[in-house]
Motif scaffolding. Structure first.
Motif, short mmCIF file in Angstrom:
data_model
loop_
_atom_site.label_atom_id
_atom_site.label_comp_id
_atom_site.label_asym_id
_atom_site.label_seq_id
_atom_site.Cartn_x
_atom_site.Cartn_y
_atom_site.Cartn_z
N ALA A 55 -8.83 28.39 24.74
CA ALA A 55 -8.09 27.97 25.90
C ALA A 55 -6.94 27.29 25.35
O ALA A 55 -5.80 27.42 25.95
N GLY A 56 -6.75 26.47 24.38
CA GLY A 56 -5.62 25.91 23.79
C GLY A 56 -4.86 26.68 23.21
O GLY A 56 -3.34 26.63 23.25
N LEU B 249 -4.09 25.37 30.01
CA LEU B 249 -3.94 23.83 29.47
C LEU B 249 -5.00 22.81 29.88
O LEU B 249 -5.64 22.21 29.22
N ARG B 250 -5.20 22.90 31.14
CA ARG B 250 -6.06 22.17 31.75
C ARG B 250 -7.66 22.37 31.30
O ARG B 250 -8.38 21.53 30.94
N THR B 251 -7.97 23.43 31.14
CA THR B 251 -9.22 23.89 30.38
C THR B 251 -9.15 23.59 29.03
O THR B 251 -10.38 23.10 28.87
N ALA B 252 -8.17 23.77 28.37
CA ALA B 252 -8.42 23.17 26.98
C ALA B 252 -8.60 21.70 26.94
O ALA B 252 -9.43 21.43 25.81
N LEU B 253 -7.80 21.06 27.71
CA LEU B 253 -8.11 19.51 27.74
C LEU B 253 -9.52 19.20 28.28
O LEU B 253 -10.02 18.22 27.61
N VAL C 62 -5.52 18.57 20.63
CA VAL C 62 -4.04 18.74 19.88
C VAL C 62 -3.45 20.05 20.61
O VAL C 62 -2.19 19.84 21.04
N LEU C 63 -4.07 21.12 20.70
CA LEU C 63 -3.28 22.08 21.24
C LEU C 63 -2.94 22.21 22.70
O LEU C 63 -1.83 22.42 23.06
N GLY C 64 -3.62 21.48 23.21
CA GLY C 64 -3.35 21.30 24.64
C GLY C 64 -2.35 20.21 24.83
O GLY C 64 -1.50 20.43 25.58
N LEU C 65 -2.29 18.96 24.18
CA LEU C 65 -1.12 18.13 24.29
C LEU C 65 0.07 18.74 23.46
O LEU C 65 1.20 18.42 24.20
N LEU C 66 -0.14 19.77 22.55
CA LEU C 66 1.28 20.29 22.38
C LEU C 66 1.76 21.28 23.38
O LEU C 66 3.11 21.26 23.59
#
Length: 134
Positions: free
Chosen positions: A81-82, A96-100, A120-124
């Motif tokens: 997901a990220g 994005l929400r799913t990754a976080l 980290v991918l979600g924050l990026l």
């Protein structure tokens, strides 16, 4: 540096709002993950009840959750997901929400390595212009 970040967050800038929203989504995942971990997976009484011959129906659900983090499915899904949030075209906010959230769940449920990569991918993705976790 810290003072500059503090001013960015408090000034109401778009970046600050996106970062706070992303941290809130991650916190929601962490909270849910720790609730599942300490209420359903780790208690010895539940483990003993599930080993008994007449185990309750919830033991199947518990075993499924254990399999999710034992085979690192939860962390792998969070990383996928990220990656989609960073490189994908459509459904960016949902991924994005799913990754976080899934990254927070993975951190709490024994997949810390993959969960941290997903966060980290979600924050990026959240820090990219025009993308938000709100």
């Amino acid at each position: 540096m810290l003072k500059r970040l503090k001013l960015t967050l408090l000034s109401g800038s778009d970046f600050g709002r996106r970062l706070l929203a992303a941290l809130a989504w991650t916190g929601a995942g962490l909270g849910a993950g720790y609730a599942v971990r300490f209420l359903a997976i780790e208690p010895e009484a539940i483990g003993r009840a599930c080993l008994a011959g007449d185990a309750p129906w919830s033991c199947g659900l518990r075993q499924g959750l254990i399999s999710l983090f034992h085979f690192e499915i939860l962390g792998g899904g969070a990383v996928a997901a990220g990656l989609f949030a960073v490189f994908g075209r459509g459904w960016r906010t949902a991924s994005l929400r799913t990754a976080l959230v899934a990254g927070g769940l993975a951190l709490a449920l024994y997949n810390a390595g993959l969960g941290s990569v997903a966060i980290v991918l979600g924050l990026l993705a959240a820090s990219a212009s025009g993308t938000g976790a709100r």
